[in-house]
Design a protein around this motif. Structure first.
Motif, PDB file in Angstrom:
ATOM      1  N   GLY A 145       0.792  -1.165  -0.129  1.00  0.00           N
ATOM      2  CA  GLY A 145       0.134  -0.150  -0.093  1.00  0.00           C
ATOM      3  C   GLY A 145       0.893   1.433   0.026  1.00  0.00           C
ATOM      4  O   GLY A 145       0.077   2.194   0.081  1.00  0.00           O
ATOM      5  N   HIS A 146       2.429   1.167  -0.014  1.00  0.00           N
ATOM      6  CA  HIS A 146       2.884   2.486  -0.050  1.00  0.00           C
ATOM      7  C   HIS A 146       2.885   3.174  -1.388  1.00  0.00           C
ATOM      8  O   HIS A 146       3.091   2.338  -2.405  1.00  0.00           O
ATOM      9  N   GLU A 147       2.762   4.410  -1.256  1.00  0.00           N
ATOM     10  CA  GLU A 147       2.910   5.072  -2.461  1.00  0.00           C
ATOM     11  C   GLU A 147       4.409   5.451  -2.811  1.00  0.00           C
ATOM     12  O   GLU A 147       5.048   6.136  -1.956  1.00  0.00           O
ATOM     13  N   ALA A 170       3.685  -2.044  -3.099  1.00  0.00           N
ATOM     14  CA  ALA A 170       3.660  -0.910  -3.382  1.00  0.00           C
ATOM     15  C   ALA A 170       3.014  -0.460  -4.606  1.00  0.00           C
ATOM     16  O   ALA A 170       2.938  -1.217  -5.538  1.00  0.00           O
ATOM     17  N   ARG A 171       2.573   1.118  -4.705  1.00  0.00           N
ATOM     18  CA  ARG A 171       2.188   1.354  -5.815  1.00  0.00           C
ATOM     19  C   ARG A 171       3.239   2.465  -6.204  1.00  0.00           C
ATOM     20  O   ARG A 171       3.608   3.293  -5.726  1.00  0.00           O
ATOM     21  N   VAL A 172       3.668   2.204  -7.433  1.00  0.00           N
ATOM     22  CA  VAL A 172       4.905   2.695  -7.832  1.00  0.00           C
ATOM     23  C   VAL A 172       4.431   3.718  -9.030  1.00  0.00           C
ATOM     24  O   VAL A 172       3.848   3.667 -10.123  1.00  0.00           O
ATOM     25  N   LEU A 187       7.820  -3.162 -16.605  1.00  0.00           N
ATOM     26  CA  LEU A 187       8.510  -3.556 -15.465  1.00  0.00           C
ATOM     27  C   LEU A 187       7.533  -3.675 -14.147  1.00  0.00           C
ATOM     28  O   LEU A 187       7.789  -4.168 -13.134  1.00  0.00           O
ATOM     29  N   GLY A 188       6.327  -3.091 -14.498  1.00  0.00           N
ATOM     30  CA  GLY A 188       5.466  -3.174 -13.575  1.00  0.00           C
ATOM     31  C   GLY A 188       4.965  -1.754 -12.930  1.00  0.00           C
ATOM     32  O   GLY A 188       4.058  -1.622 -12.009  1.00  0.00           O
ATOM     33  N   ALA A 189       5.303  -0.455 -13.390  1.00  0.00           N
ATOM     34  CA  ALA A 189       5.186   0.767 -12.456  1.00  0.00           C
ATOM     35  C   ALA A 189       3.434   0.931 -12.992  1.00  0.00           C
ATOM     36  O   ALA A 189       3.064   0.936 -14.045  1.00  0.00           O
ATOM     37  N   ASP A 190       3.127   1.578 -12.026  1.00  0.00           N
ATOM     38  CA  ASP A 190       1.565   1.627 -11.928  1.00  0.00           C
ATOM     39  C   ASP A 190       1.254   3.002 -12.678  1.00  0.00           C
ATOM     40  O   ASP A 190       0.129   2.962 -13.479  1.00  0.00           O
TER      41      ASP A 190
END
Length: 312
Positions: A145-147, A170-172, A187-190
């Motif tokens: 849940g970390h931003e 985390a949300r990246v 690579l998965g960045a939101d």
């Protein structure tokens, strides 16, 4: 054997390939034939003379920190490796010398190379991968849940940090140029912010963690994007930055931290397991040892966004 050295501080023109004796190992060391070594920003900060307080001023100095290769000799006291093993690892962060045909190391400095990756990929892993682990799990303690905002997200460390932060839940938000945006998404960045089109100072979102991987985001700007108890981490240490961060953290809930890489055998083993599983290790550029000046010229000026590797 060939080894990259410099006899004075300066730009990439000071580094050169010289003939040197092959290292003689002690009972506790191994002799590794280096197949590939990677390039890191710390390399040029050291040979330019920007890190003398940490690296010292004694010359000549070798260049290069992380490597991958094959064990050619083992000392009598070595128990975990044998001749012929494919390994990867790193030398002392401020010592250098991995850009050479052979290096002498202790068991604690290496791990077995995962069969699923090449020597080039393995050489790219120790410094950037250990830095990402330290950033995500220790300095920022990123969890579910970390931003998280990663500035300079598609460089060597950033590409691992995106993946590790996502693994921790985390949300990246990744900050990258137009060319790097697709890689960050892959690579998965939101969310990806193209800094050429959007000023991150105008973001309305606030973050638990901001990691500056570009050495271009000053804390004065970053703290306005942090939550009240957020953490800002810079990845290129300087004596001035270390002093400022120490005094700042005495009086502020918003913390300012600086990465000082602390290699461990356990960390290398963790990276090996991740690489054997599903960690992506993208390599942007491969150079020959004879082209070492060109390699440092291009990487230090930002012409290479991901990991760069020198093949011996």
């Amino acid at each position: 054997m060939r080894k990259v050295l410099y006899n004075r501080f300066g730009d990439e023109q000071v580094v050169e390939v010289q003939e040197q004796p092959t290292p003689t190992i002690t009972e506790e060391q191994l002799l590794i034939q280096v197949k590939a070594a990677s390039i890191n920003p710390l390399d040029w900060k050291i040979y330019r003379g920007e890190m003398k307080l940490m690296s010292g001023s004694k010359l000549p100095k070798g260049v290069g920190i992380d490597f991958a290769g094959i064990v050619r000799q083992v000392g009598a006291g070595v128990t975990r490796f044998r001749v012929g093993d494919a390994v990867f690892g790193l030398l002392g962060v401020f010592k250098g010398g991995a850009l050479a045909d052979y290096v002498a190391v202790t068991e604690a400095a290496i791990a077995l190379k995962p069969a699923a990756i090449s020597f080039d990929q393995a050489a790219s892993l120790p410094v950037a991968g250990l830095a990402a682990l330290q950033l995500v799990d220790q300095l920022a303690a990123i969890g579910k849940g970390h931003e998280v905002l990663l500035n300079g997200a598609t460089g060597g460390v950033g590409q691992f940090a995106i993946q590790l932060a996502k693994k921790r839940g985390a949300r990246v938000t990744a900050v990258a140029g137009q060319a790097g945006a697709p890689r960050a998404t892959q690579l998965g960045a939101d969310l990806v912010v193209d800094y050429t089109r959007q000023d991150i100072r105008q973001l309305t979102q606030r973050f638990d963690t901001i990691i500056d991987l570009s050495d271009k985001l000053v804390f004065k700007v970053a703290k306005k994007l942090l939550k009240p108890k957020g953490t800002f981490v810079n990845t290129l240490p300087s004596p001035q930055g270390l002093v400022l961060s120490f005094f700042h953290n005495l009086f502020s809930a918003r913390k300012r931290k600086i990465l000082i890489l602390k290699p461990t055998a356990a960390g290398l083993s963790t990276l090996a397991a991740l690489a054997q599983d599903e960690l992506q290790i993208p390599i942007e550029r491969v150079y020959a040892l004879a082209d070492i000046r060109q390699a440092y010229q291009e990487t230090s000026r930002g012409n290479v966004k991901g990991k760069a590797v020198v093949v011996l």
